[in-house]
Motif scaffolding. Structure first.
Motif, PDB file in Angstrom:
ATOM      1  N   ASP A  93      16.891   9.949   3.930  1.00  0.00           N
ATOM      2  CA  ASP A  93      15.885   9.157   3.215  1.00  0.00           C
ATOM      3  C   ASP A  93      14.602   9.018   4.011  1.00  0.00           C
ATOM      4  O   ASP A  93      13.503   9.158   3.483  1.00  0.00           O
ATOM      5  N   ARG A  94      14.743   8.729   5.293  1.00  0.00           N
ATOM      6  CA  ARG A  94      13.510   8.526   6.058  1.00  0.00           C
ATOM      7  C   ARG A  94      12.823   9.847   6.369  1.00  0.00           C
ATOM      8  O   ARG A  94      11.617   9.909   6.521  1.00  0.00           O
ATOM      9  N   SER A  97      10.465  10.779   3.607  1.00  0.00           N
ATOM     10  CA  SER A  97       9.325   9.889   3.368  1.00  0.00           C
ATOM     11  C   SER A  97       8.022  10.671   3.530  1.00  0.00           C
ATOM     12  O   SER A  97       7.934  11.579   4.356  1.00  0.00           O
ATOM     13  N   GLN A  99       5.288  10.024   4.937  1.00  0.00           N
ATOM     14  CA  GLN A  99       4.720   9.994   6.284  1.00  0.00           C
ATOM     15  C   GLN A  99       5.315  11.097   7.156  1.00  0.00           C
ATOM     16  O   GLN A  99       4.608  11.820   7.864  1.00  0.00           O
ATOM     17  N   VAL A 146      -0.313   4.236   7.339  1.00  0.00           N
ATOM     18  CA  VAL A 146       0.707   3.746   6.412  1.00  0.00           C
ATOM     19  C   VAL A 146       2.016   3.765   7.207  1.00  0.00           C
ATOM     20  O   VAL A 146       2.756   4.731   7.169  1.00  0.00           O
ATOM     21  N   PRO A 147       2.257   2.711   7.976  1.00  0.00           N
ATOM     22  CA  PRO A 147       3.363   2.749   8.935  1.00  0.00           C
ATOM     23  C   PRO A 147       4.736   2.796   8.265  1.00  0.00           C
ATOM     24  O   PRO A 147       4.880   2.445   7.098  1.00  0.00           O
ATOM     25  N   ASN A 148       5.703   3.260   9.012  1.00  0.00           N
ATOM     26  CA  ASN A 148       7.087   3.258   8.553  1.00  0.00           C
ATOM     27  C   ASN A 148       7.978   2.984   9.756  1.00  0.00           C
ATOM     28  O   ASN A 148       8.224   3.857  10.574  1.00  0.00           O
ATOM     29  N   MET A 150      10.984   2.707   9.957  1.00  0.00           N
ATOM     30  CA  MET A 150      12.247   3.455   9.989  1.00  0.00           C
ATOM     31  C   MET A 150      12.095   4.798  10.692  1.00  0.00           C
ATOM     32  O   MET A 150      13.074   5.442  11.032  1.00  0.00           O
TER      33      MET A 150
ATOM     34  N   LEU B  67      13.652   7.211  -3.577  1.00  0.00           N
ATOM     35  CA  LEU B  67      14.105   5.901  -3.139  1.00  0.00           C
ATOM     36  C   LEU B  67      12.984   5.132  -2.434  1.00  0.00           C
ATOM     37  O   LEU B  67      12.386   5.614  -1.487  1.00  0.00           O
ATOM     38  N   THR B  70      16.516   0.248  -0.769  1.00  0.00           N
ATOM     39  CA  THR B  70      17.953   0.414  -0.971  1.00  0.00           C
ATOM     40  C   THR B  70      18.715  -0.561  -0.087  1.00  0.00           C
ATOM     41  O   THR B  70      18.133  -1.201   0.777  1.00  0.00           O
ATOM     42  N   ALA B 166      16.680  -1.891   3.146  1.00  0.00           N
ATOM     43  CA  ALA B 166      15.938  -0.862   3.874  1.00  0.00           C
ATOM     44  C   ALA B 166      14.919  -0.217   2.946  1.00  0.00           C
ATOM     45  O   ALA B 166      15.173  -0.054   1.753  1.00  0.00           O
ATOM     46  N   TYR B 167      13.779   0.109   3.509  1.00  0.00           N
ATOM     47  CA  TYR B 167      12.692   0.722   2.734  1.00  0.00           C
ATOM     48  C   TYR B 167      12.360   2.059   3.389  1.00  0.00           C
ATOM     49  O   TYR B 167      11.548   2.108   4.314  1.00  0.00           O
ATOM     50  N   PRO B 168      13.023   3.150   2.934  1.00  0.00           N
ATOM     51  CA  PRO B 168      12.908   4.439   3.626  1.00  0.00           C
ATOM     52  C   PRO B 168      11.478   4.959   3.721  1.00  0.00           C
ATOM     53  O   PRO B 168      11.172   5.704   4.640  1.00  0.00           O
ATOM     54  N   ASN B 169      10.602   4.575   2.771  1.00  0.00           N
ATOM     55  CA  ASN B 169       9.227   5.071   2.817  1.00  0.00           C
ATOM     56  C   ASN B 169       8.288   4.102   3.520  1.00  0.00           C
ATOM     57  O   ASN B 169       7.067   4.257   3.438  1.00  0.00           O
ATOM     58  N   GLY B 170       8.845   3.108   4.185  1.00  0.00           N
ATOM     59  CA  GLY B 170       8.019   2.189   4.957  1.00  0.00           C
ATOM     60  C   GLY B 170       6.992   1.481   4.101  1.00  0.00           C
ATOM     61  O   GLY B 170       7.301   0.884   3.087  1.00  0.00           O
ATOM     62  N   ALA B 171       5.724   1.621   4.518  1.00  0.00           N
ATOM     63  CA  ALA B 171       4.655   0.873   3.850  1.00  0.00           C
ATOM     64  C   ALA B 171       4.213   1.490   2.525  1.00  0.00           C
ATOM     65  O   ALA B 171       3.346   0.937   1.864  1.00  0.00           O
ATOM     66  N   VAL B 172       4.790   2.626   2.136  1.00  0.00           N
ATOM     67  CA  VAL B 172       4.410   3.205   0.843  1.00  0.00           C
ATOM     68  C   VAL B 172       4.889   2.253  -0.258  1.00  0.00           C
ATOM     69  O   VAL B 172       6.084   2.008  -0.398  1.00  0.00           O
ATOM     70  N   ASP B 239       4.168   9.803  -3.816  1.00  0.00           N
ATOM     71  CA  ASP B 239       3.315  10.702  -3.036  1.00  0.00           C
ATOM     72  C   ASP B 239       1.836  10.346  -3.218  1.00  0.00           C
ATOM     73  O   ASP B 239       1.073  10.286  -2.247  1.00  0.00           O
ATOM     74  N   TRP B 242       1.122   7.112  -1.457  1.00  0.00           N
ATOM     75  CA  TRP B 242       0.923   7.307  -0.013  1.00  0.00           C
ATOM     76  C   TRP B 242      -0.470   7.862   0.258  1.00  0.00           C
ATOM     77  O   TRP B 242      -1.177   7.386   1.143  1.00  0.00           O
ATOM     78  N   ASP B 282       4.537  -2.961   5.781  1.00  0.00           N
ATOM     79  CA  ASP B 282       5.821  -2.272   5.871  1.00  0.00           C
ATOM     80  C   ASP B 282       6.943  -3.318   5.810  1.00  0.00           C
ATOM     81  O   ASP B 282       7.156  -4.060   6.762  1.00  0.00           O
ATOM     82  N   ASN B 284       9.939  -3.149   6.228  1.00  0.00           N
ATOM     83  CA  ASN B 284      11.002  -3.009   7.228  1.00  0.00           C
ATOM     84  C   ASN B 284      10.735  -3.882   8.440  1.00  0.00           C
ATOM     85  O   ASN B 284      11.611  -4.089   9.271  1.00  0.00           O
ATOM     86  N   ASN B 285       9.489  -4.358   8.566  1.00  0.00           N
ATOM     87  CA  ASN B 285       9.063  -5.003   9.798  1.00  0.00           C
ATOM     88  C   ASN B 285       8.187  -6.214   9.444  1.00  0.00           C
ATOM     89  O   ASN B 285       7.029  -6.290   9.852  1.00  0.00           O
TER      90      ASN B 285
END
Lengths: 209, 587
Positions: A93-94, A97, A99, A146-148, A150, B67, B70, B166-172, B239, B242, B282, B284-285
């Motif tokens: 999944d990550r 992404s 990014q 656009v940070p991530n 994960m 996703l 999730t 969990a957010y697999p695409n982070g800040a998207v 996409d 992002w 994001d 996640n954080n």
């Protein structure tokens, strides 16, 4: 038998003593023989049955018990596989992404061309002006915009892998033959290593048409 | 005598037997009937082990099924401090003794703590209570860390597992998604707003366990069945989202802007394809972000839109039959009205403007004179029909309706300034929807962010949407799009908003913003609203940036142009056909 005689003789008149003992002996012997056989038979059956029941119960208990262990074992396996699945999907999944894909594409030297050019089939007209994509011009920019969170581990792992690869390459390049005085387990300092994956800034501009 | 004594004895014995029987029956009823539930409860408490069955929280996916959010299991690592002593470990080279310090070093390498921290945790717990049997070493580690620590086989380390998000695409799309608390309570964004869809309901069950810790087969009793949450599908294209966020963040940070947003909406359906906010967030954080930046300003923060509002005014006037693109209006640089209202235009321009010229030059004096031709009540109705002053059909948590005063409460100045977007506030989503209405032949489709909700059985529910609203006639809408296309062609935008093969209609806005003390600050909110392809509009792109260094919408035009190209590529938008309708700026 010894008890029977005085009882019988005591009750029967003294004149007719001879006949009854003979008759009695026969009868008693026969009677006792006939009665004893079924008793042993039933006793055996009973004991055997009890034994069989106990044995069956023990076996059943053992199989239930082992079944319980098997179930517990399989449930543990399901848990472990679930964890492996989670770990794998988490990575997948990550990695998918945007990014991560953008970083990878840039590292491979790929450049986005945002000039759409179309060919209309009906009259063969080309709309738009085809121009080559140039590195930097349509750059997607820094990855922390656009940070991530994960991806933090993934990036660290990738850097470590890149370093390991370049270390190996460096070792191969600089130490053609394994010298006795070079300890192979000490990695060269990362700073001196050439990074295997080209950085987005340093790549030559590919010409695409 | 003897008989009587015997009878008495018999009677007494019988009585005693009966009494005993009655006592036993009474006790039996007491146990089996009266106190049955209490005893059952007590026995269950002693024999069975209750456990919570977690109802899984549903996934959130984008329009293509990618996703975005999730549920994952994370683990809390706990220690029994009083047992934290050295232990023997079997290795290939024989049995080795592992000290707590060595074990702490091993754990710390996985949890990215310092080994001393772990030793301190143990020592602190023991200092407080020498018999301490519980302390947290690390919270919320992922499954890889759990497996690694678990395989160390440290006898005094235990785990607690928790469901986490969990957010697999982070800040998207992070600003839209929102977040949940550590206990799984939804706290913001779609996680909160769509709780009915994604929220799971926890159940409970109990089971009996043998002395050896093995669950006794068939002893599991489900007290309450858990219910898993459904999958929420958004209209967002991750996409493009992002791409828009990345471009917006790059420009906003280089321009030192306070905040910004980019909205992309499908003109014909009202579906939101992109809702990008700056600063990005994001989920996640969570702790790393200012609470004010954790939501979506595009929905929650209304602002005075400025000149992008002129398109709505022009469309209303054309629809009312009061003007046409070539209607002439003397538009001076500075204007003062009989009621005392007065304002000036941004830059010098010829005074002999047509309505087209008023839009091309973005003349405040011109649009306010023309706008005043329309009855205030009618103006208010047009604005309401465009969706201003009311929340959209999305119903985003904390969504703002903006500020649109009723027509009878307008003061002298805002009577005119509202015509060019000052003295009223609206959100980016409302403005994008209003432009989509103009692009969609005057029909305002309800805005949507959620496409569907699919439960575990595959049953799909789509949100109830209100009927589209007819705001202006198709002819008036077409005329307005033509004028906006001329705005691009006649001015400086032509050099920037330019995709060969595509006709593009657009309007800029440079709005004064409140300084928070009843006046206007010297920093502006710059905007650009775009409809493309102009011959048959498919998409609206609206970008706004607050307080950029340049104070000009020129700072965002190249981003918007790149985004238009990206949308064309990604969504396969067909090139334009036909020729633009030309209107002159002057008379």
């Amino acid at each position: 038998m010894s008890m029977a005689r005085p009882l019988v003789s005591g009750r029967i008149a003294p004149g007719i003593e001879i006949v009854p003992p003979v008759r009695q002996l026969r009868a008693v012997t026969n009677n006792i023989g006939r009665k004893r056989r079924p008793k042993v038979f039933f006793a055996t059956i009973t004991v055997m049955t009890i034994f069989l029941i106990s044995a069956a119960q023990i076996l059943l208990s053992i199989s239930t018990q082992s079944g319980a262990y098997e179930i517990a074992g399989l449930q543990q396996q399901v848990k472990d596989l679930g964890r492996t699945y989670q770990s794998a999907t988490q990575d997948l999944d990550r990695m998918t992404s945007p990014q991560n894909i953008a970083q990878f594409a840039q590292a491979l030297g790929m450049v986005g061309n945002s000039n759409p050019v179309y060919l209309r089939l009906s009259d063969s007209v080309v709309t738009g002006s085809a121009s080559a994509a140039r590195a930097g011009k349509n750059s997607v920019g820094s990855s922390d915009l656009v940070p991530n969170a994960m991806l933090t581990d993934l990036v660290a792992e990738r850097d470590a892998a890149a370093r390991a690869t370049s270390d190996a390459q460096a070792r191969q390049a600089h130490v053609p033959a394994p010298a006795a005085n070079v300890s192979s387990d000490r990695a060269p300092a990362p700073a001196s290593a050439t990074v295997a994956v080209p950085s987005p800034q340093g790549i030559p501009s590919p010409t695409t048409h | 005598m003897t008989t009587r004594t015997t009878r008495r004895r018999v009677a007494l014995s019988f009585l005693i037997v009966v009494l005993i029987a009655v006592f036993f029956v009474a006790r039996l009823i007491d146990i089996q009937v009266i106190g049955a539930s209490a005893y059952n409860e007590a026995s269950a408490g002693k024999m069975s082990i209750p456990e919570t069955v977690y109802g899984k929280r549903g996934d959130i996916v984008d329009s293509a099924g990618n996703l975005l959010a999730t549920e994952r299991t994370t683990y809390d690592v706990t220690v029994s401090p009083r047992n934290a002593k050295e232990f023997k470990r079997k290795t290939d080279s024989g049995e080795v003794t592992v000290t707590p310090q060595m074990a702490a070093k091993e754990i710390a390498a996985i949890t990215k703590q310092s080994p001393d921290d772990i030793i301190t945790i143990i020592n602190d717990a023991l200092a407080e209570d020498p018999n301490s049997d519980f302390a947290y070493v690390a919270k919320g580690v992922d499954v890889d860390a759990f497996t690694a620590i678990n395989s160390l086989d440290i006898p005094w380390i235990y785990f607690e597992q928790n469901p986490s998000r969990a957010y697999p695409n982070g800040a998207v799309a992070g600003n839209l998604l929102g977040f949940v608390g550590s206990d799984g309570t939804p706290l913001a964004g779609l996680e909160l707003g769509e709780q009915d869809c994604v929220g799971g309901v926890n159940g409970s069950q109990s089971y009996a366990r043998g002395a050896d810790g093995v669950r006794i087969p068939g002893s599991t009793a489900v007290t309450e069945a858990a219910k898993n949450g459904s999958t929420l599908k958004l209209t967002i294209h991750s996409d493009l989202q992002w791409f828009a966020q990345q471009a917006l963040a790059a420009t906003a940070s280089s321009q030192n802007a306070k905040w910004g947003m980019t909205v992309v909406m499908e003109v014909k359906t009202g579906r939101l394809v992109v809702v990008a906010d700056y600063p990005t967030f994001d989920p996640n954080n969570i702790d790393a972000y200012d609470p004010a930046d954790r939501g979506s300003r595009a929905f929650t923060s209304p602002y005075e839109p400025g000149s992008t509002m002129k398109s709505l005014t022009a469309a209303s006037l054309v629809d009312a039959g009061l003007v046409n693109p070539l209607s002439q209006i003397d538009s001076p640089q500075y204007i003062e009205f009989p009621n005392g209202a007065g304002f000036k235009d941004w830059g010098p321009h010829p005074a002999n403007l047509t309505l087209q010229g008023v839009l091309s030059w973005s003349s405040n004096s011109g649009i306010s004179q023309l706008g005043a031709l329309l009855d205030p009540e009618k103006r208010y109705d047009y604005m309401t029909n465009f969706g201003l002053g009311q929340t959209t059909a999305v119903g985003f948590p904390g969504e703002s309706a903006g500020l649109l005063r009723s027509w009878d409460q307008w003061d002298n100045q805002s009577f005119y300034t509202m015509l060019f977007g000052q003295g009223l506030t609206l959100t980016s989503i409302q403005m994008a929807s209003a432009y989509a209405t103009i692009g969609n032949g005057g029909l305002r489709a309800p805005v949507s962010l959620v496409e569907s909700c699919t439960d575990a059985d595959g049953k799909v529910t789509t949100p109830d949407q209100p009927e589209p609203v007819r705001v202006i006639s198709a002819q008036a809408a077409r005329t307005t799009v033509n004028m906006l296309e001329n705005v691009v062609a006649h001015g400086w935008l032509a050099d920037y908003i330019n995709v060969p093969g595509y006709r593009i209609a657009a309007k800029t806005g440079t709005a004064e913003q409140s300084d928070g003390h009843g006046g206007y600050s010297d920093k502006f909110i710059v905007s650009l609203a775009v409809l493309f392809p102009a011959d048959d509009p498919q998409y609206v792109v609206l970008t706004s940036l607050a307080s950029p260094d340049s104070n000009s919408s020129a700072s965002i035009v190249s981003d918007v142009n790149n985004l238009i190209k990206q949308i064309i590529k990604t969504e396969g938008v067909q090139p334009s056909t036909g020729k633009p309708v030309e209107y002159s700026d002057y008379y």
